[in-house]
Design a protein around this motif. Structure first.
Motif, short mmCIF file in Angstrom:
data_model
loop_
_atom_site.label_atom_id
_atom_site.label_comp_id
_atom_site.label_asym_id
_atom_site.label_seq_id
_atom_site.Cartn_x
_atom_site.Cartn_y
_atom_site.Cartn_z
N SER A 216 0.85 -1.18 0.00
CA SER A 216 0.00 0.00 0.00
C SER A 216 0.89 1.23 0.00
N VAL A 217 0.44 2.30 -0.63
CA VAL A 217 1.24 3.52 -0.73
C VAL A 217 0.38 4.74 -0.43
N THR A 218 1.03 5.81 -0.02
CA THR A 218 0.35 7.09 0.16
C THR A 218 1.37 8.19 -0.02
N VAL A 219 0.90 9.42 -0.07
CA VAL A 219 1.76 10.59 -0.25
C VAL A 219 1.18 11.71 0.60
N ASP A 220 2.05 12.51 1.22
CA ASP A 220 1.52 13.64 1.98
C ASP A 220 1.25 14.81 1.03
N ARG A 221 0.72 15.88 1.56
CA ARG A 221 0.30 17.00 0.71
C ARG A 221 1.12 18.25 0.95
N ASP A 222 2.36 18.06 1.41
CA ASP A 222 3.27 19.19 1.57
C ASP A 222 3.87 19.58 0.22
N PRO A 223 4.37 20.83 0.08
CA PRO A 223 5.04 21.22 -1.18
C PRO A 223 6.18 20.28 -1.54
N HIS A 224 7.02 19.93 -0.55
CA HIS A 224 8.04 18.90 -0.77
C HIS A 224 7.47 17.60 -0.21
N HIS A 225 6.77 16.86 -1.05
CA HIS A 225 6.04 15.70 -0.54
C HIS A 225 6.95 14.49 -0.41
N TYR A 226 6.62 13.66 0.59
CA TYR A 226 7.24 12.36 0.76
C TYR A 226 6.30 11.29 0.21
N LEU A 227 6.89 10.17 -0.20
CA LEU A 227 6.13 8.98 -0.54
C LEU A 227 6.33 7.94 0.56
N TYR A 228 5.27 7.19 0.87
CA TYR A 228 5.31 6.18 1.93
C TYR A 228 4.80 4.86 1.37
N CYS A 229 5.53 3.79 1.65
CA CYS A 229 5.15 2.47 1.14
C CYS A 229 5.19 1.46 2.28
N PHE A 230 4.15 0.65 2.36
CA PHE A 230 3.97 -0.35 3.41
C PHE A 230 3.70 -1.67 2.69
N TYR A 231 4.63 -2.64 2.80
CA TYR A 231 4.48 -3.88 2.03
C TYR A 231 4.74 -5.09 2.91
N ALA A 232 4.30 -6.28 2.43
CA ALA A 232 4.34 -7.46 3.30
C ALA A 232 4.60 -8.72 2.50
N ASN A 233 5.24 -9.68 3.17
CA ASN A 233 5.39 -11.05 2.70
C ASN A 233 4.35 -11.89 3.44
#
Length: 584
Positions: A216-233
């Motif tokens: 699953s992924v998401t992104v924040d809404r700041d001007p310099h945005h980060y990407l976040y990824c959460f994954y599983a085996n």
């Protein structure tokens, strides 16, 4: 007493399968790092998120959290293919039986393994669909889903089982297509697309010998945005999950934070600096857990995990969303998941909600007690602090004769258990088995009535069939006029009650249009193959008659060849297309 304590200390690690949530990271905190950590905390309290992220990036480098950037040419030996332009032309836009009135709008007609969707800040909807031919096709709609164009395709030459899309605005406005290939039992990549130029870059997120089954992924809404990824085996218990961030728009990813007993991961950004994660407890498969991080997902900053499911029965596929209201400390959060009633094949939707992420109201159910519900998807409406979240899910059953359909509902933060009446989004029968092609909610900015649309696939016993779009804002509107000719041009009306009118002036390359609604518009010229040739205009247009001119040249200043070209104006009044024949 000493002997008993020693025994506990010796055998405690062997019971690690019962742990859940993130594993604390080991950090060597020098005095300089401690001061920066304290400054980072103070900036977040003040709400100075821009400066806080500058400190966060410095800390990540000092802790050496970042992975080495990998050359994008390593994609399957450099065989990643991107089309020059759309493979599907526009056809004749002046001939149409009806405009969009709530009927299924075709996005992709082929067999699909998976698809994902997102919206950008302009309100365009983006969809990526993985076909049985190993190609991932990317589509865009600039008119709230009424018409679609294929922008590009790419392929690793292997199957893609899951796709998720997010949009990041600000410093690097991009659409990010995350996709899970079958290489190495699950390699996770991201393709970054610039909406204006359609330029692209691909980056690995989690590749190598370890299995990745779900992410699953998401992104924040700041001007310099980060990407976040959460994954599983999901092939084991123990250390099954990982959480990672990209601080440079997908180019590189931090060393993953290990996660214990995580299956079915889902992650969302809420407000401020807060990230929420939910997952199924792998050790039993009967609990949904939640954990929040109010520091942009930094290691060692996760709060205590919460049990948010109110059942002892099997449950899975949790999704989480937070309303776009108030502060991050006081904004309603919902978690939905699928429950197997009494551990049978009868399925129901359970949910929980919380005002702050700490105390949860659990054990709530939604749906018809005599029908199955599964494949939930949950999205907030951004753009104004409306407090609404939108939920779609499958309803019906998985039997050979069940009439499975997709339902859409919404709720507000002020009444978290009061869900709107059901809207049926399609005729039977929707895809019942393939999770990667389950229904998806999209909430375009400035959409009519601040409502959501839904993308879904139809049923086939061997695959999900096609990708289709429907939205409630079209229901009850009048059908548009059939395409009519006006001095060599054709007109397709927008769904608004007042129609956009095009007329040709002398000479042929001057266009007069009646703009019914003031707003920001973009006008492009396309050739018959669907390639963008020239951007005529991008900016604000006031209501009334306006004239645009085209000198018959491309963006590079070269004269175009004789042939048929299409003018496309998109904006808040919908989409207008016109056809022009160039003769030299």
């Amino acid at each position: 007493m000493f002997l008993r304590l020693a025994l506990v200390l010796v055998f405690l690690p062997f019971f690690g399968w019962a742990l859940t949530g993130p594993e604390p990271a080991e950090m060597n905190a020098s005095p300089g790092i401690i001061e920066l950590e304290a400054e980072f905390d103070v900036l977040l309290v003040r709400g100075d998120y821009e400066t806080a992220k500058e400190i966060d990036i410095r800390l990540s480098r000092m802790y050496n959290h970042r992975l080495t950037q990998i050359d994008t040419g390593q994609i399957a030996g450099g065989e990643c293919q991107i089309a020059d332009g759309p493979e599907v032309g526009f056809g004749d836009p002046g001939i149409t039986d009806s405009d969009f009135v709530g009927e299924d709008i075709v996005v992709d007609t082929g067999p699909v393994n998976a698809f994902g969707a997102t919206t950008d800040s302009a309100g365009d909807i983006w969809v990526a669909a993985a076909g049985k031919d190993t190609k991932v096709r990317v589509y865009r709609s600039a008119d709230f889903g009424r018409t679609w164009e294929q922008t590009l395709w790419f392929s690793h030459g292997v199957d893609v089982s899951q796709i998720e899309l997010v949009y990041g605005a600000g410093d690097s406005c991009s659409v990010y297509v995350f996709y899970l290939t079958s290489l190495n039992s699950g390699d996770l990549w991201v393709l970054r697309i610039k909406p204006d130029s359609l330029s692209w870059q691909a980056f690995p997120v989690a590749v190598g010998p370890d299995t990745v089954n779900d992410f699953s992924v998401t992104v924040d809404r700041d001007p310099h945005h980060y990407l976040y990824c959460f994954y599983a085996n999901e092939m084991r218990t123990g250390r099954t999950g990982s959480f990672t961030r990209s601080l440079d728009f997908g180019k590189s990813w931090e060393i993953p934070q290990p996660w214990w007993n995580c299956w079915d991961p889902d992650v969302t950004y809420s407000i401020g600096a807060t990230i929420h994660c939910v997952w199924r407890y792998a050790a039993t498969g009967r609990e949904i857990h939640s954990e929040s991080n109010r520091y942009y997902g930094r290691p060692q900053r996760w709060g205590c995990y919460r049990l948010v499911s109110g059942t002892t029965q099997k449950c899975w596929d949790p999704v989480v969303a937070q309303a776009d209201t108030g502060t991050e400390w006081n904004s309603r959060i919902w978690v939905f998941y699928t429950v197997a009633r009494r551990d049978t094949t009868r399925l129901d939707l359970g949910y929980a909600h919380s005002a702050d992420g700490w105390g949860w109201t659990t054990g709530r159910t939604l749906g018809d007690p005599f029908l199955d519900e599964w494949f939930p998807d949950l999205q907030p409406y951004y753009g104004s602090p409306s407090g609404y979240v939108h939920l779609c899910y499958n309803t019906g059953g998985k039997g050979t004769k069940d009439k499975t359909v997709v339902h859409l509902r919404c709720a507000n933060a002020l009444a978290p258990e009061h869900w709107s009446p059901v809207l049926k989004m399609n005729e039977p029968r929707a895809n019942a088995f393939f999770e990667g092609a389950g229904p998806k909610v999209v909430c375009p900015a400035n959409s009519p009535h601040q409502w959501a649309g839904v993308l879904f696939s139809y049923y086939n016993p061997e695959y999900a069939s096609g990708v289709y779009f429907d939205a409630p804002w079209s229901r009850g509107t009048q059908k548009g006029f059939k395409g009519s000719r006006v001095q060599g041009l054709s007109r397709r009306t927008a769904p608004a009650r007042t129609q956009n009118k095009w007329a040709a002036l002398e000479p042929w390359n001057s266009f007069l249009l009646d703009v019914p609604v003031s707003g920001d518009y973009t006008c492009w010229i396309y050739d018959a193959a669907g390639r963008r040739i020239r951007r005529l205009f991008s900016g604000r247009l006031d209501a009334g008659f306006r004239s645009l001119e085209w000198d018959g040249r491309s963006d590079q200043g070269e004269p175009v060849r004789s042939g048929t070209y299409f003018v496309r104006l998109s904006g808040p009044a919908g989409l207008v297309r016109a056809r022009v024949v160039v003769t030299r």
